[in-house]
Structures are given as C-alpha cells and as structure tokens.
Design a protein around this motif. Structure first.
Motif: not given
Length: 254
Positions: A111, A145, A158-161, A251, A253
């Motif tokens: 996470a 979590c 996790p896919s993040v910016k 934000e 994730f």
C-alpha cells in the motif's frame, strides 16, 4: 507480527502522519526509527512483520540523506506501506522513487500514500496540516491496510504517479540561520542537525553547502532565534504562497 515505523521527520510533521496511521492499524508495536537522527539504527524485520516507511518530499524527490539510509535496509519480504508527505505543492516522482527503493531492498510494498503536511520552509502553505480531516482519512486508510496486510498478499506493487528517470532535484536556494544576540548557545541545533551544518561554537551560522533546509534547527531552537529571513526568502515566499496555497487532498493506494 509487529509493526515497525521508519520515517524521516525533521520537524515532526511526517511523524504525526505516521503515528496516526500506526494507531489506526492497532497492531503490536515494534520499533520507531527517525532517519533524521544521526545515530538511527535500522531494524531488520522478519517476513511476518509490517512496516510503515515515510519520508518528506524535497523538490519532488526523497531527501538524499533518507534515500541513502533506506538503501541499506534489509526488507526480508516484510509487508510495507510506503508514504510520502509533501507541503501542498506536489509530490512529483517521490512516491515512485520510495517504492522503487523499498522494492529493491526486499520490502513487499502492499500500500502507498501521499499526504500533506505544513510546508517546512513556507509554513503558510499547508498550514497546520495534517489537520483533523487528514487524520480521519489516515485512520480510514490504516484500517483498510490492516485488513489487507493480515491476509494473503500477492506480489503486485501499487501503481502510483511518477516517471523514470526521476525529476532532477535542483536544491533549495534558502537556508535558515540564527540571530546571535538571541542565541543561548544551548547546542541543540548543532546536535540535532542531520547533516552537521551547524557548529556548536557559532550556532547562529549555517553551512549552506551542507544544509538541506529540513527545518529541524528551527523546531528544536530553545530561544526561537533560528529561522528563515532575507530579501530572497521573502520574494520566493510570496510567489510560492500565491501559487501553492490551494488545498490538496491525500491520495491512497492499496
């Protein structure tokens, strides 16, 4: 299963977010390590342990000092929450960079979060954050979590910016200093500076070549004599406050 927390918190802003998240997870506590301390010793978690690892964002990147220390961590497959705390401007590539480092040292990142804290150089931006709304969202995230981390977790990160290569860190053009007439020479600023940019003999001075503008010397100053000042600081501050005061939200994730 123990919950260990590792964070870089010079002014306690990142620490507040970490502690709120840890409290919401309500797990047996292991160790808490502040990477801003010169004598910080990294834990070596077991595969069954959980870690929260959090750092501030400096110019869209992780502080080099924190990154270098985290690269010496042995993750041992421990389930990990990665978190960055930024001063309401942007976190750019910092969260991606943190996840990359943690994955490389063997943490299982399950996470991630990007949350807002009061800006350490221009405190009118993100003032008094994390606030009650931020803490409530961190509590909800912590509960989510815990549910995930106490179940079977796959290998998906996790896919993040963010993008690679990471943006170049351009440094900080302003540094704190002290007022000699108000200084008590208590030595706290010199003792607590993570990069030894302050001499105990002349604690009102700052070595700009070493200083990372983390603000710790201001936070620990017993006389209130240290801070940011000068024409350059005031000019940059006006532009920064005007450009980045619009409230941003955390934000998450999972």
């Amino acid at each position: 299963m123990k919950l260990n927390t590792i964070f870089f918190s010079a002014t306690d802003t990142t620490r507040k977010s970490v502690e709120a998240l840890a409290e919401a997870m309500d797990m047996p506590v292991g160790v808490a390590v502040n990477l801003a301390d010169r004598n910080a010793v990294l834990p070596e978690p077991g595969e069954e342990d959980v870690m929260i690892i959090a750092v501030p964002v400096y110019g869209g990147r992780i502080p080099t000092l924190a990154a270098d220390k985290l690269k010496r961590l042995r993750g041992n497959g421990a389930k990990t929450i990665a978190m960055v705390v930024y001063g309401n401007r942007d976190y750019d590539d910092a969260l991606l960079e943190l996840i990359d480092i943690l994955s490389e040292v063997g943490c299982k990142v399950c996470a991630a979060a990007a949350v807002i804290g009061q800006h350490s150089i221009f405190p009118r931006v993100g003032m008094l954050r994390p606030d009650n709304s931020d803490l409530a969202k961190l509590t909800e995230f912590g509960r989510r979590c815990k549910t995930v981390l106490t179940s079977e977790v796959g290998d998906k990160i996790p896919s993040v910016k963010g993008k690679r290569p990471y943006k170049e860190y351009g440094g900080v053009p302003v540094h704190p200093s002290g007022k000699q007439k108000d200084c008590h020479k208590c030595g706290l600023c010199a003792e607590k500076c993570p990069v030894e940019a302050i001499s105990a003999d002349t604690p009102w001075d700052t070595d700009a070549r070493k200083c990372i503008s983390c603000g710790r010397c201001i936070a620990v100053c017993s006389s209130g004599s240290r801070g940011y000042s000068g024409i350059k600081y005031n000019l940059i501050g006006k532009v920064f406050v005007a450009g980045f005061s619009h409230r941003k939200e955390p934000e998450f994730f999972v």
